[in-house]
Design a protein around this motif. Structure first.
Motif, mmCIF file in Angstrom:
data_model
loop_
_atom_site.group_PDB
_atom_site.id
_atom_site.type_symbol
_atom_site.label_atom_id
_atom_site.label_comp_id
_atom_site.label_asym_id
_atom_site.label_seq_id
_atom_site.Cartn_x
_atom_site.Cartn_y
_atom_site.Cartn_z
ATOM 1 N N GLY A 197 -15.177 63.489 -26.587
ATOM 2 C CA GLY A 197 -15.016 64.723 -25.524
ATOM 3 C C GLY A 197 -15.900 65.947 -26.118
ATOM 4 N N MET A 198 -15.577 66.121 -27.482
ATOM 5 C CA MET A 198 -16.179 67.223 -28.158
ATOM 6 C C MET A 198 -17.774 67.100 -28.061
ATOM 7 S SD MET A 198 -13.908 68.308 -31.377
ATOM 8 C CE MET A 198 -14.727 69.632 -31.826
ATOM 9 N N ILE A 199 -18.249 65.895 -28.385
ATOM 10 C CA ILE A 199 -19.972 65.826 -28.210
ATOM 11 C C ILE A 199 -20.334 65.742 -26.707
ATOM 12 C CG2 ILE A 199 -21.704 64.379 -28.462
ATOM 13 C CD1 ILE A 199 -19.850 63.228 -31.032
ATOM 14 N N ARG A 200 -19.481 65.330 -25.923
ATOM 15 C CA ARG A 200 -19.983 65.232 -24.371
ATOM 16 C C ARG A 200 -19.751 66.568 -23.868
ATOM 17 N NH1 ARG A 200 -15.116 64.085 -20.630
ATOM 18 N NH2 ARG A 200 -14.627 65.975 -21.402
ATOM 19 N N ILE A 211 -23.398 58.476 -21.542
ATOM 20 C CA ILE A 211 -22.832 57.407 -22.293
ATOM 21 C C ILE A 211 -21.402 58.016 -22.615
ATOM 22 C CG2 ILE A 211 -22.661 56.238 -24.593
ATOM 23 C CD1 ILE A 211 -25.970 56.286 -24.630
ATOM 24 N N LEU A 212 -21.188 58.935 -23.148
ATOM 25 C CA LEU A 212 -19.942 59.300 -23.692
ATOM 26 C C LEU A 212 -19.110 59.552 -22.484
ATOM 27 C CD1 LEU A 212 -21.039 61.865 -26.369
ATOM 28 C CD2 LEU A 212 -19.821 59.943 -26.677
ATOM 29 N N SER A 213 -19.402 60.218 -21.262
ATOM 30 C CA SER A 213 -18.602 60.443 -20.043
ATOM 31 C C SER A 213 -18.059 58.963 -19.525
ATOM 32 C CB SER A 213 -19.608 61.266 -18.999
ATOM 33 O OG SER A 213 -19.777 62.473 -19.718
ATOM 34 N N LEU A 293 -9.483 66.966 -32.930
ATOM 35 C CA LEU A 293 -9.444 65.498 -32.730
ATOM 36 C C LEU A 293 -8.064 64.967 -32.468
ATOM 37 C CD1 LEU A 293 -12.055 64.473 -35.430
ATOM 38 C CD2 LEU A 293 -12.407 64.075 -33.073
ATOM 39 N N PHE A 294 -6.971 65.795 -32.905
ATOM 40 C CA PHE A 294 -5.784 65.167 -32.735
ATOM 41 C C PHE A 294 -5.156 65.771 -31.396
ATOM 42 C CE2 PHE A 294 -6.379 64.818 -37.186
ATOM 43 C CZ PHE A 294 -5.821 63.592 -37.618
ATOM 44 N N ALA A 333 -7.216 62.984 -16.754
ATOM 45 C CA ALA A 333 -7.617 63.152 -15.349
ATOM 46 C C ALA A 333 -9.092 63.861 -15.338
ATOM 47 C CB ALA A 333 -6.649 64.097 -14.527
ATOM 48 N N GLN A 334 -9.303 64.887 -16.584
ATOM 49 C CA GLN A 334 -10.601 65.586 -16.309
ATOM 50 C C GLN A 334 -11.475 64.621 -16.836
ATOM 51 O OE1 GLN A 334 -9.510 68.699 -19.043
ATOM 52 N NE2 GLN A 334 -8.770 70.104 -17.258
#
Length: 369
Positions: A197-200, A211-213, A293-294, A333-334
């Motif tokens: 999510g952070m990279i996306r 790819i990440l999504s 990340l946590f 959900a997001q």
């Protein structure tokens, strides 16, 4: 080119074997199951997709800047090493970091595939076996797309990080059927979701964002599966059994936190290990990255009923205790909505192209009359 030739460091034996433990369980009850889990199984079937077709592999990627990483996010930024680097050197560093990150994603997805298959084998309930079978396919697809991205777009891979390998090994060696859930669905998948999510959300490059999504859309279901199954099961356990699992979570969380330094990358650039560890530890960006990340793990652990005093103290020590109150359902959900939004945007663009093509054909036909 064989993968072995693309590794930036020695990957060792190309095969890693973990002795199997625990029983394979069959269930002869075929008409009984939890409605929520069976609904998730149906969703898992409905949401299957083909990585060759859904992702636009024709999109170009610059190997020297695969993710559009800003200077400030680089571990060496602001150090004497950074000031001595040429633009080409900085591009190579970006390439290595992206390769390292996506290589750990790839190795983790293979681990998730093996763990999901182990759950099919060992979990006693048929509804869980059904869902785990769909997840096994999901994880195979994820490994496929990460592998293709690394081979075709970056051209470099890194071996599995020692701490990730250690946690995978501990998860798979445990004979208790719930441990692949706890190690993989909660810890590794939860941490991977946050990293994805952070990279996306920060990359401006369309292919890695796609790819990440799409991977995250699947992973949201996987974490939901782990929460459902473990929440039900852990209500039945004694305090002593719960404490054993909390100890596993504590050790796993420290391992995962220490995994996310990328020291291997800096060592490849000739920086001594102790110095590389110091840079990684003091990096403001990496500190924030490790903490966020946590964001998926802590509320999930609390939700399934593992929230003893020692575990809470460990999360205070890591600086992530307050994440226990995060709205995990909203985050999931997001994750799903982002993938649907990307699909809608892509389909709309393709529709515009088709309309323009038809219009041009009509105009050409009129001109020839």
């Amino acid at each position: 080119m064989p993968t072995h030739e693309l590794y930036a460091a020695d990957s060792g034996d190309p095969h890693w074997q973990i002795p199997a433990s625990g029983a394979a369980r069959f269930s002869w009850e075929y008409d009984d199951g939890r409605d929520r889990l069976l609904a998730l199984y149906q969703k898992g079937k409905d949401k299957q997709w083909d990585g060759q077709k859904r992702i636009d592999w024709g999109l170009e990627v610059d190997p020297l800047d695969p993710l559009g990483t800003p200077d400030e996010a680089m571990t060496l930024y602001g150090t004497p090493y950074w000031t001595k680097m040429t633009d080409r050197d900085k591009g190579e560093l970006r390439k290595h970091y992206a390769s390292w990150q996506f290589s750990q994603f790839l190795h983790g997805e293979q681990g998730a595939m093996v763990c999901a298959a182990r759950i099919v084998e060992s979990v006693p309930d048929l509804d869980a076996k059904f869902y785990s079978a769909t997840q096994t396919m999901d994880e195979a697809r994820h490994a496929e797309v990460y592998s293709r991205f690394l081979h075709e777009k970056i051209g470099m891979l890194y071996p599995i990080n020692d701490n990730l390998q250690s946690l995978l090994g501990d998860t798979l060696r445990d004979s208790r059927w719930d441990m692949p859930y706890l190690g993989m669905q909660v810890l590794i998948e939860g941490l991977a979701l946050a990293a994805f999510g952070m990279i996306r959300d920060t990359t401006d490059k369309p292919l890695p964002k796609q790819i990440l999504s799409y991977v995250m859309q699947d992973e949201a279901r996987h974490v939901a599966f782990g929460r459902m199954a473990l929440r039900d099961y852990y209500r039945q356990l004694s305090d002593a059994e719960l404490r054993e699992r909390e100890e596993f979570v504590i050790e796993g969380c420290y391992l995962m936190r220490d995994r996310l330094r990328g020291v291997e990358v800096l060592e490849n650039f000739g920086i001594p290990k102790a110095e590389a560890e110091e840079f990684s530890e003091n990096s403001e960006f990496l500190y924030l990255f490790r903490r966020l990340l946590f964001s998926r793990i802590v509320p999930c652990v609390k939700d399934i009923g593992l929230w003893g005093e020692r575990l809470q103290r460990a999360y205070v020590d890591m600086g992530v205790f307050d994440m226990g109150d995060s709205n995990l359902d909203l985050l999931m959900a997001q994750d799903e909505e982002m993938a649907e939004q990307l699909d809608a945007e892509r389909f709309a663009a393709e529709e515009r192209e088709r309309v323009a093509e038809v219009g041009n054909t009509i105009d050409e036909g009129r001109g020839s009359l």
